[in-house]
Design a protein around this motif. Structure first.
Motif, PDB file in Angstrom:
ATOM      1  N   ALA A 102       4.232   8.760   7.042  1.00  0.00           N
ATOM      2  CA  ALA A 102       4.909   7.491   6.886  1.00  0.00           C
ATOM      3  C   ALA A 102       3.858   6.368   7.294  1.00  0.00           C
ATOM      4  O   ALA A 102       3.918   5.303   6.564  1.00  0.00           O
ATOM      5  CB  ALA A 102       6.075   7.302   7.618  1.00  0.00           C
ATOM      6  N   VAL A 103       2.860   6.597   8.137  1.00  0.00           N
ATOM      7  CA  VAL A 103       2.033   5.712   8.370  1.00  0.00           C
ATOM      8  C   VAL A 103       0.968   5.319   7.343  1.00  0.00           C
ATOM      9  O   VAL A 103       0.655   4.460   6.845  1.00  0.00           O
ATOM     10  CB  VAL A 103       1.321   6.116   9.749  1.00  0.00           C
ATOM     11  N   GLY A 104       0.592   6.670   6.656  1.00  0.00           N
ATOM     12  CA  GLY A 104      -0.231   6.705   5.402  1.00  0.00           C
ATOM     13  C   GLY A 104       0.333   5.617   4.251  1.00  0.00           C
ATOM     14  O   GLY A 104      -0.400   4.946   3.731  1.00  0.00           O
ATOM     15  N   ILE A 105       1.661   5.896   4.128  1.00  0.00           N
ATOM     16  CA  ILE A 105       2.359   5.204   3.026  1.00  0.00           C
ATOM     17  C   ILE A 105       2.588   4.023   3.228  1.00  0.00           C
ATOM     18  O   ILE A 105       1.980   2.942   2.393  1.00  0.00           O
ATOM     19  CB  ILE A 105       3.658   5.763   2.899  1.00  0.00           C
ATOM     20  N   THR A 106       2.537   3.448   4.592  1.00  0.00           N
ATOM     21  CA  THR A 106       2.777   1.858   4.981  1.00  0.00           C
ATOM     22  C   THR A 106       1.491   1.219   4.812  1.00  0.00           C
ATOM     23  O   THR A 106       1.422   0.159   4.129  1.00  0.00           O
ATOM     24  CB  THR A 106       3.089   1.965   6.717  1.00  0.00           C
ATOM     25  N   ALA A 107       0.257   1.789   5.245  1.00  0.00           N
ATOM     26  CA  ALA A 107      -1.058   1.387   4.975  1.00  0.00           C
ATOM     27  C   ALA A 107      -1.281   1.143   3.592  1.00  0.00           C
ATOM     28  O   ALA A 107      -2.035   0.250   3.137  1.00  0.00           O
ATOM     29  CB  ALA A 107      -1.958   2.115   5.888  1.00  0.00           C
ATOM     30  N   GLU A 108      -1.165   2.184   2.828  1.00  0.00           N
ATOM     31  CA  GLU A 108      -1.400   2.415   1.371  1.00  0.00           C
ATOM     32  C   GLU A 108      -0.632   1.233   0.392  1.00  0.00           C
ATOM     33  O   GLU A 108      -1.146   0.618  -0.216  1.00  0.00           O
ATOM     34  CB  GLU A 108      -1.052   3.683   0.867  1.00  0.00           C
ATOM     35  N   ASN A 109       0.492   0.912   1.077  1.00  0.00           N
ATOM     36  CA  ASN A 109       1.427  -0.239   0.251  1.00  0.00           C
ATOM     37  C   ASN A 109       0.791  -1.439   0.679  1.00  0.00           C
ATOM     38  O   ASN A 109       0.938  -2.478  -0.130  1.00  0.00           O
ATOM     39  CB  ASN A 109       2.742  -0.015   0.442  1.00  0.00           C
ATOM     40  N   ALA A 110       0.471  -1.550   2.009  1.00  0.00           N
ATOM     41  CA  ALA A 110      -0.122  -2.878   2.485  1.00  0.00           C
ATOM     42  C   ALA A 110      -1.470  -2.947   1.854  1.00  0.00           C
ATOM     43  O   ALA A 110      -1.634  -4.392   1.266  1.00  0.00           O
ATOM     44  CB  ALA A 110      -0.262  -2.908   4.012  1.00  0.00           C
TER      45      ALA A 110
END
Length: 161
Positions: A102-110
């Motif tokens: 979830a952290v990775g997806i959050t950063a990727e989307n940002a």
């Protein structure tokens, strides 16, 4: 008289904490998946580096997007990491991977949002002319075919791999 049964959960706790601290989340373009569909001689990873840092030799101004993108999501990332630490302290090893993802997806989307929204130094007239010659009308820096933005991803891996 009362009887109290206590379960020793320390080994579970230690495993979960070890799981959390032994992994890292990386955001960007993995070198193994850096190619482009249009057979451009430069890879998406190389494009990302050039755009992030600029190239005075090629007259390309820096257009930072990776680091600022992740920084823009820092509060959300911190909140998720806090949840990961709480899961580890509760001995929930399986939750740790889900939280790191979830952290990775959050950063990727940002980062993708930063690419879409900018702000960046405008494209030069020469670059705009090259785009027009290829039949493209977009004038946004970092977005031509969309391949670069789509290549932004994340990986969760053991530290040092």
């Amino acid at each position: 008289m009362t009887v109290k049964i206590t379960k020793d959960r320390v080994p579970e706790l230690v495993k979960a904490i070890r799981e959390l601290t032994s992994k890292e989340v990386l955001v960007g373009i993995p070198d193994t998946d850096a190619g482009r569909d249009d057979k451009d001689p430069i890879s998406n990873a190389e494009i990302g580096y050039l755009m992030e840092t600029g190239s005075p030799v090629q007259n390309i101004p820096p257009r930072p997007h990776l680091v600022p993108g992740v920084e823009a999501a820092s509060q959300k990332i911190e909140k998720r990491m806090r949840a990961g630490a709480e899961a580890a302290l509760a001995g929930k090893k399986s939750d740790v991977d889900a939280i790191l993802t979830a952290v990775g997806i959050t950063a990727e989307n940002a980062v993708k949002a930063r690419i879409s929204d900018g702000p960046f130094a405008p494209l030069s007239p020469k670059t705009l002319a090259k785009r027009k010659a290829k039949g493209r009308t977009g004038e946004k820096p970092l977005i031509d075919t969309g391949q670069y933005r789509r290549a932004i991803t994340h990986v969760v891996r053991k530290k040092g791999d």
